[in-house]
Design a protein around this motif. Structure first.
Motif, PDB file in Angstrom:
ATOM      1  N   LEU A 236       0.845  -1.192   0.000  1.00 61.42           N
ATOM      2  CA  LEU A 236       0.000   0.000   0.000  1.00 61.42           C
ATOM      3  C   LEU A 236       0.879   1.239   0.000  1.00 61.42           C
ATOM      4  N   LEU A 237       0.625   2.140  -0.923  1.00 60.84           N
ATOM      5  CA  LEU A 237       1.295   3.436  -0.987  1.00 60.84           C
ATOM      6  C   LEU A 237       0.225   4.511  -0.855  1.00 60.84           C
ATOM      7  N   TRP A 238       0.475   5.513   0.002  1.00 60.07           N
ATOM      8  CA  TRP A 238      -0.520   6.574   0.096  1.00 60.07           C
ATOM      9  C   TRP A 238       0.135   7.944  -0.003  1.00 60.07           C
ATOM     10  N   ALA A 239      -0.676   8.893  -0.511  1.00 60.41           N
ATOM     11  CA  ALA A 239      -0.191  10.245  -0.783  1.00 60.41           C
ATOM     12  C   ALA A 239      -0.245  11.107   0.470  1.00 60.41           C
ATOM     13  N   GLU A 240       0.606  12.118   0.499  1.00 57.37           N
ATOM     14  CA  GLU A 240       0.680  13.026   1.640  1.00 57.37           C
ATOM     15  C   GLU A 240      -0.460  14.037   1.637  1.00 57.37           C
ATOM     16  N   PRO A 273       6.065  10.835   0.398  1.00 55.88           N
ATOM     17  CA  PRO A 273       6.098  12.270   0.704  1.00 55.88           C
ATOM     18  C   PRO A 273       5.987  13.135  -0.546  1.00 55.88           C
ATOM     19  N   ASP A 274       5.482  14.348  -0.331  1.00 51.07           N
ATOM     20  CA  ASP A 274       5.408  15.375  -1.371  1.00 51.07           C
ATOM     21  C   ASP A 274       4.605  14.903  -2.581  1.00 51.07           C
ATOM     22  N   THR A 275       3.492  14.209  -2.337  1.00 49.54           N
ATOM     23  CA  THR A 275       2.598  13.795  -3.407  1.00 49.54           C
ATOM     24  C   THR A 275       1.164  14.109  -3.015  1.00 49.54           C
ATOM     25  N   GLY A 286       6.355   9.717  -6.520  1.00 42.87           N
ATOM     26  CA  GLY A 286       5.269   8.757  -6.576  1.00 42.87           C
ATOM     27  C   GLY A 286       5.494   7.673  -7.606  1.00 42.87           C
ATOM     28  N   ALA A 287       5.842   8.080  -8.829  1.00 43.10           N
ATOM     29  CA  ALA A 287       6.031   7.095  -9.895  1.00 43.10           C
ATOM     30  C   ALA A 287       7.165   6.137  -9.572  1.00 43.10           C
ATOM     31  N   GLU A 288       8.233   6.637  -8.965  1.00 43.08           N
ATOM     32  CA  GLU A 288       9.342   5.751  -8.612  1.00 43.08           C
ATOM     33  C   GLU A 288       8.932   4.760  -7.535  1.00 43.08           C
ATOM     34  N   ALA A 289       8.106   5.201  -6.582  1.00 45.44           N
ATOM     35  CA  ALA A 289       7.621   4.281  -5.554  1.00 45.44           C
ATOM     36  C   ALA A 289       6.735   3.205  -6.168  1.00 45.44           C
TER      37      ALA A 289
END
Length: 302
Positions: A236-240, A273-275, A286-289
């Motif tokens: 799971l990836l979430w935006a800041e 961070p910073d997305t 974000g894209a790299e994650a």
């Protein structure tokens, strides 16, 4: 790989009700894996352009336009998250991909989790990008009001017409989550959404599809439970920040902790961070994650 817009191939896959349009960015290295990427509720497959660029040919990326959107607008209903999950399974089966890594952004994250639960033999791992984890609506909040509050301009545009493509471009350039990152690629992504002829251009998104799918994101028990029933590893990836680049994001560490995710299923859960909700797909961080998730490299340390 060049910063300029990558031109994906376009193929179609038969599904109940029509042919699903699929964008394909091919790998350039031998024996590279294939990954499938599922877009959000009013988006289209071109939303994954930056992920495709940063994959740099290390995997083939397949990104369908979900039924009722983009070049799959004419695929008939019924709609719903389970229907989209089955369409993802049909794509994997039609192309004989075998167990496949599937990623989903926003609504696509719920679709991705459902695809894994409903078709465990076809999905080897999932990457959920700013979506897939459900929470109950606050008491007294109607689903229609909640959907409008969450989607904002993305939902409002479905009832709008535009005299020309420049007017649609101007509409999106005023979006607070888009303006700072505007690029040739984002322009192509938004323009892919247009159908009709001047002076009555409109979004390709079928309103019934968006309303059905949105209500299920908010309320459907099967969709909400999918992340807790994953039969394969998940990330799971979430935006800041949120959908309008506001400080209040969809998720934060407290909400994720409260969700009670099983660490044997969701093996990593990381803030990017910073997305915001959109730049987590097309901003550098974000894209790299997302790429690291797709390739099984795990989150960046620190």
């Amino acid at each position: 790989m060049s910063k300029s817009l990558l031109q994906p191939e376009v193929l179609t896959v038969p599904v109940p009700g029509g042919d699903l349009a699929v964008l394909r960015w091919p790998a350039t290295v031998p024996e590279a894996p294939t990954v499938v990427a599922v877009h959000g509720i009013t988006a289209n497959g071109l939303a994954w352009f930056e992920v495709a660029r940063r994959l740099a040919g290390r995997a083939t990326l397949l990104a369908p336009d979900l039924r009722g959107r983009g070049a799959s607008r004419a695929v008939e209903g019924p709609y719903g998250l389970a229907r989209h999950a089955d369409d993802v399974a049909a794509l994997i089966t039609a192309l004989d991909l075998g167990p496949t890594v599937v990623a989903g952004h926003s609504m696509g994250a719920w679709v991705t989790a459902l695809a894994a639960v409903r078709h465990p033999e076809l999905v080897s791992r999932v990457v959920l990008v700013d979506g897939g984890v459900s929470f109950p609506l606050p008491e007294g909040v109607h689903e229609g009001d909640a959907l409008a509050a969450v989607l904002g301009p993305a939902l409002a545009r479905l009832s709008m017409t535009f005299p020309d493509r420049d007017a649609y471009r101007a509409f999106w350039q005023q979006h607070p989550a888009f303006d700072a990152d505007w690029s040739e690629e984002i322009d192509a992504y938004t323009q892919r959404d247009l159908v009709g002829t001047e002076p009555e251009l409109r979004s390709s998104c079928v309103l019934e599809a968006v309303q059905t799918d949105g209500a299920q994101v908010l309320l459907d028990e099967e969709a909400g439970a999918a992340v807790h029933r994953l039969p394969c590893p998940g990330e799971l990836l979430w935006a800041e920040r949120g959908l309008l680049d506001e400080p209040q994001a969809l998720y934060d560490s407290k909400r994720i902790a409260a969700a009670g995710l099983d660490p044997a299923r969701v093996v990593t859960a990381s803030l990017v961070p910073d997305t915001n909700h959109y730049s987590i797909l097309w901003g550098r961080a974000g894209a790299e994650a997302v790429v690291r998730g797709l390739l099984g490299e795990g989150p960046v340390a620190g």
